[in-house]
Design a protein around this motif. Structure first.
Motif, PDB file in Angstrom:
ATOM      1  N   ALA A 136       2.110  -7.566  -2.501  1.00  0.00           N
ATOM      2  CA  ALA A 136       2.617  -6.085  -2.549  1.00  0.00           C
ATOM      3  C   ALA A 136       3.902  -5.970  -2.218  1.00  0.00           C
ATOM      4  CB  ALA A 136       1.818  -5.436  -1.276  1.00  0.00           C
ATOM      5  N   ILE A 173      -4.728  -4.597  -2.442  1.00  0.00           N
ATOM      6  CA  ILE A 173      -4.213  -4.988  -3.625  1.00  0.00           C
ATOM      7  C   ILE A 173      -4.963  -6.135  -4.649  1.00  0.00           C
ATOM      8  CG2 ILE A 173      -1.815  -4.545  -2.917  1.00  0.00           C
ATOM      9  CD1 ILE A 173      -1.400  -7.898  -2.753  1.00  0.00           C
ATOM     10  N   GLY A 188       0.978  -9.210   1.938  1.00  0.00           N
ATOM     11  CA  GLY A 188       1.188  -8.058   2.152  1.00  0.00           C
ATOM     12  C   GLY A 188       2.324  -7.428   3.490  1.00  0.00           C
ATOM     13  N   CYS A 236       1.897  -6.094  -6.999  1.00  0.00           N
ATOM     14  CA  CYS A 236       1.385  -4.635  -6.867  1.00  0.00           C
ATOM     15  C   CYS A 236       2.208  -3.666  -6.370  1.00  0.00           C
ATOM     16  CB  CYS A 236      -0.069  -4.718  -6.198  1.00  0.00           C
ATOM     17  SG  CYS A 236      -0.886  -3.324  -6.503  1.00  0.00           S
TER      18      CYS A 236
END
Length: 189
Positions: free
Chosen positions: A38, A135, A155, A62
């Motif tokens: 992410a 994600i 993340g 993402c």
């Protein structure tokens, strides 16, 4: 089997380099072929790519959906997206799997949707764990990471990276088939 988990005292970008190093260590000698990250601006994805460039893995980035912070605007610049693509990293820009339209309904009419409850449960571990789950769903739905195969998802909280996990993604239509296998690192709640 014995594995270790790294816990950070505080969430946030200050943990990015440590998370990337821990992910690299976990990948070495493994059969994991995909890393989902992410990175709304692409900066963390670029750092990750630099650290993993000699490993045989596919990195998929993402980012937030267009309009997340400002109408009609993506947080990742066209230049950074192109730079990532030149390095073989696809960037997915799309709606959050664990909020999306439901969050808009809650803001407008009050209450909470079931999807927001799922997100809140993941947040009881950490914001980064929620991001890892989210994600992986988004990227699985886009066909960018495989369902039924272990990946590493990374993340964070706010900006940067502070969480990494080994998980098996699931599509949104089968979200409860997602499995977390290992937590590599996360901030203490």
């Amino acid at each position: 089997m014995e594995k270790s988990i790294t816990y950070f005292e505080n969430p946030g970008a200050e943990n990015t380099d440590a998370v990337i190093e821990l992910v690299r260590e976990r990948l070495e000698g493994s059969n994991i072929k995909y890393v989902a990250v992410a990175s709304s601006t692409g900066a963390s994805a670029l750092k990750l790519n630099e650290a993993l460039k000699d490993l045989d893995v596919t990195i998929v980035n993402c980012s937030h959906h267009v309009g997340f912070r400002e109408p009609n605007k993506a947080q990742i610049s066209a230049e950074t997206k192109t730079e990532l693509e030149e390095k073989g990293i696809v960037t997915f820009i799309g709606s959050h799997a664990l909020s999306g339209v439901g969050k808009s309904i809650s803001k407008k009419f009050g209450g909470v949707t079931p999807v927001e409850i799922i997100a809140a449960v993941y947040r009881t571990f950490s914001q980064g764990i929620k991001v890892c789950a989210e994600i992986s769903i988004m990227l699985a739905d886009a066909g960018l990471v495989p369902v039924g195969e272990e990946i590493i998802a990374i993340g964070g909280t706010g900006s940067g990276l502070d969480t990494a996990a080994v998980l098996t993604p699931a599509n949104m239509t089968n979200v409860f088939d997602m499995k977390f296998h290992e937590i590599i690192a996360m901030p203490r709640p």
